[in-house]
Enzyme design. Sequence first.
Site, short mmCIF file in Angstrom:
data_model
loop_
_atom_site.label_atom_id
_atom_site.label_comp_id
_atom_site.label_asym_id
_atom_site.label_seq_id
_atom_site.Cartn_x
_atom_site.Cartn_y
_atom_site.Cartn_z
N PHE A 99 -2.35 17.58 -1.97
CA PHE A 99 -1.18 16.88 -2.48
C PHE A 99 0.13 17.45 -1.90
O PHE A 99 0.80 16.78 -1.10
CB PHE A 99 -1.23 16.94 -4.02
CG PHE A 99 0.08 16.66 -4.71
CD1 PHE A 99 0.83 15.54 -4.39
CD2 PHE A 99 0.54 17.52 -5.71
CE1 PHE A 99 2.03 15.30 -5.04
CE2 PHE A 99 1.72 17.28 -6.37
CZ PHE A 99 2.48 16.17 -6.03
N PHE A 122 -12.15 20.31 -0.37
CA PHE A 122 -12.68 20.30 -1.74
C PHE A 122 -11.84 19.34 -2.58
O PHE A 122 -12.36 18.51 -3.28
CB PHE A 122 -12.60 21.71 -2.35
CG PHE A 122 -13.70 22.63 -1.89
CD1 PHE A 122 -14.57 22.28 -0.87
CD2 PHE A 122 -13.88 23.87 -2.50
CE1 PHE A 122 -15.58 23.11 -0.45
CE2 PHE A 122 -14.89 24.72 -2.09
CZ PHE A 122 -15.73 24.35 -1.06
N THR A 123 -10.53 19.51 -2.48
CA THR A 123 -9.65 18.58 -3.22
C THR A 123 -8.74 17.82 -2.26
O THR A 123 -8.22 16.78 -2.61
CB THR A 123 -8.78 19.33 -4.25
OG1 THR A 123 -8.11 20.40 -3.57
CG2 THR A 123 -9.60 19.89 -5.39
N VAL A 145 -11.03 28.95 4.13
CA VAL A 145 -10.38 30.21 4.52
C VAL A 145 -11.06 31.46 3.95
O VAL A 145 -10.63 32.57 4.24
CB VAL A 145 -8.87 30.24 4.17
CG1 VAL A 145 -8.12 29.27 5.04
CG2 VAL A 145 -8.65 30.00 2.69
N TYR A 196 -6.83 31.49 -12.78
CA TYR A 196 -5.76 30.85 -12.00
C TYR A 196 -4.50 31.72 -12.01
O TYR A 196 -3.95 32.08 -10.97
CB TYR A 196 -5.47 29.47 -12.58
CG TYR A 196 -4.47 28.68 -11.77
CD1 TYR A 196 -4.83 28.14 -10.52
CD2 TYR A 196 -3.18 28.46 -12.22
CE1 TYR A 196 -3.92 27.43 -9.76
CE2 TYR A 196 -2.26 27.75 -11.47
CZ TYR A 196 -2.64 27.23 -10.25
OH TYR A 196 -1.73 26.51 -9.50
N THR A 226 4.77 19.83 -10.59
CA THR A 226 5.18 18.91 -9.52
C THR A 226 4.31 17.66 -9.56
O THR A 226 3.13 17.75 -9.89
CB THR A 226 5.00 19.62 -8.15
OG1 THR A 226 5.71 20.86 -8.19
CG2 THR A 226 5.52 18.77 -6.99
N HIS A 232 -4.07 14.43 -6.94
CA HIS A 232 -5.48 14.15 -7.15
C HIS A 232 -5.65 13.37 -8.45
O HIS A 232 -5.12 13.75 -9.47
CB HIS A 232 -6.25 15.46 -7.21
CG HIS A 232 -7.68 15.29 -6.87
ND1 HIS A 232 -8.55 14.66 -7.72
CD2 HIS A 232 -8.39 15.62 -5.77
CE1 HIS A 232 -9.75 14.63 -7.15
NE2 HIS A 232 -9.67 15.20 -5.96
N ARG A 237 -4.58 16.93 -14.74
CA ARG A 237 -3.18 17.27 -15.04
C ARG A 237 -2.54 16.15 -15.83
O ARG A 237 -2.99 15.01 -15.80
CB ARG A 237 -2.41 17.49 -13.75
CG ARG A 237 -2.79 18.80 -13.13
CD ARG A 237 -1.84 19.15 -12.03
NE ARG A 237 -2.23 20.44 -11.51
CZ ARG A 237 -2.34 20.73 -10.24
NH1 ARG A 237 -2.06 19.81 -9.35
NH2 ARG A 237 -2.70 21.92 -9.85
O1 UDX Z 1 -4.22 14.80 -20.65
C1 UDX Z 1 -3.43 15.73 -20.83
C2 UDX Z 1 -3.22 16.76 -19.87
C3 UDX Z 1 -2.34 17.77 -20.17
N1 UDX Z 1 -1.65 17.78 -21.33
C4 UDX Z 1 -0.64 18.82 -21.61
O2 UDX Z 1 0.42 18.67 -20.67
C5 UDX Z 1 0.96 19.91 -20.32
C6 UDX Z 1 0.92 20.09 -18.82
O3 UDX Z 1 -0.42 20.25 -18.39
P1 UDX Z 1 -0.85 20.25 -16.86
O4 UDX Z 1 -2.31 20.54 -16.86
O5 UDX Z 1 -0.38 19.05 -16.18
O6 UDX Z 1 -0.03 21.44 -16.22
P2 UDX Z 1 0.19 22.94 -16.68
O7 UDX Z 1 1.64 23.08 -17.04
O8 UDX Z 1 -0.79 23.36 -17.68
O9 UDX Z 1 -0.11 23.73 -15.35
C7 UDX Z 1 0.73 23.44 -14.24
O10 UDX Z 1 1.57 24.51 -14.07
C8 UDX Z 1 2.04 24.88 -12.82
C9 UDX Z 1 1.10 24.64 -11.69
O11 UDX Z 1 0.97 25.76 -10.88
C10 UDX Z 1 -0.24 24.24 -12.16
O12 UDX Z 1 -1.03 23.94 -11.06
C11 UDX Z 1 -0.05 23.06 -13.01
O13 UDX Z 1 -1.23 22.42 -13.31
C12 UDX Z 1 0.16 20.96 -21.09
O14 UDX Z 1 0.84 21.29 -22.26
C13 UDX Z 1 -1.13 20.25 -21.42
O15 UDX Z 1 -1.76 20.74 -22.58
C14 UDX Z 1 -1.82 16.79 -22.26
O16 UDX Z 1 -1.21 16.80 -23.34
N2 UDX Z 1 -2.73 15.81 -21.98
#
Ligand code: UDX
Length: 385
Positions: A99, A122-123, A145, A196, A226, A232, A237
């Site tokens: 991405f 992979f992704t 890598v 992570y 972002t 993906h 996310r």
């Molecule tokens: O279906 C969903 C997915 C996520 N969420 C919530 O939305 C918020 C954001 O979640 P995401 O998984 O999109 O992202 P996160 O903030 O947890 O992690 C992010 O942070 C910085 C980057 O480096 C990570 O790769 C990115 O995924 C979280 O509070 C999560 O619990 C929902 O409420 N519903």
Amino acid sequence: MVSKVLLRLVSAVNRRRMKLLLGIALLAYVASVWGNFVNMRSIQENGELKIESKIEEIVEPLREKIRDLEKSFTQKYPPVKFLSEKDRKRILITGGAGFVGSHLTDKLMMDGHEVTVVDNFFTGRKRNVEHWIGHENFELINHDVVEPLYIEGLAKRVGARLLLASTSEVYGDPEVHPQTEDYWGHVNPIGPRACYDEGKRVAETMCYAYMKQEGVEVRVARIFNTFGPRMHMNDGRVVSNFILQALQGEPLTVYGSGSQTRAFQYVSDLVNGLVALMNSNVSSPVNLGNPEEHTILEFAQLIKNLVGSRSEIQFLSEAQDDPQKRKPDIRKAKLMLAWEPVVPLEEGLNKAIHYFRKELEYQANNQYIPKPKPARIKKGRTRHS
Ligand SMILES: O=c1ccn([C@@H]2O[C@H](COP(=O)(O)OP(=O)(O)O[C@H]3OC[C@@H](O)[C@H](O)[C@H]3O)[C@@H](O)[C@H]2O)c(=O)[nH]1
């Protein structure tokens, strides 16, 4: 006398019979020759048809290949600036088909640099960079890598600068808000997000150790949430989940109460920030993110409205160790890189929605309809920033 007459009569009759017989035999012969001829012709014609269809079978794929080649010769690449030898850089991007990586590839290619993308797919996806395949400044290598890569990518040997795509996750569930670069973070080292978070933290540690020990120049970007096209579809996310759910008329899954906050930046802003950081003298970590903060519930409502969806909002159990608040302090980037995000949230979201809509159509035509990832308790998923 009588016998002579009789004999003549018989021989006359016989001659006529003989002639008749000969005539019939000749006719039969001609008929059989004709029959054979006709038969052979049809066998020959049949044979010719079969051979022709066999040739066609072999030639058609070749013709197709030629058409593809012709297309690739005449393929229009996105416009690329011309850079002189001294300004043109040779840049290796690991994960360059993913991405963020593919957008960075686009920017650097269009700026006139030579880009080598290394991806294990992979992704990442070839489709993300296919518009560069065949371009003289572009190279794509399918490689993981974890194995050594024997090209001149080795930063130390060629004196190259190294950029680490770190993450806001290094701050964990932060007790400082907004997060400044000098905050050391609040990470649960054995929680579901630890692989992570700690993985990225140790990557930063190693970069700075490498800089000290080997004198390699490093740049560290702490990337905040972002989004944008080429995300993906199925990585779980929040942006991809909500957009897919809204487009497919399924409930938007909010984890917990939805009061946790995030600040989302559009991918082109991030890419500009990464390039500015690489061109700067700043070797300490820099936050790159959009400081406009929203609750996840607000975010769900906004996406639902922009899609024009009738999906419900569904509240699911809270994810363990989920950061409750996150917002970058970007004063350092503003001051040292003269950078700040410029794409408004709604404008970026509309572009992402457009992309996802097209992707769904594409997938439907290819008989595969992805579902948003089911609600999950965050269990140390492997992800890339
Ligand atoms: O279906 C969903 C997915 C996520 N969420 C919530 O939305 C918020 C954001 O979640 P995401 O998984 O999109 O992202 P996160 O903030 O947890 O992690 C992010 O942070 C910085 C980057 O480096 C990570 O790769 C990115 O995924 C979280 O509070 C999560 O619990 C929902 O409420 N519903």
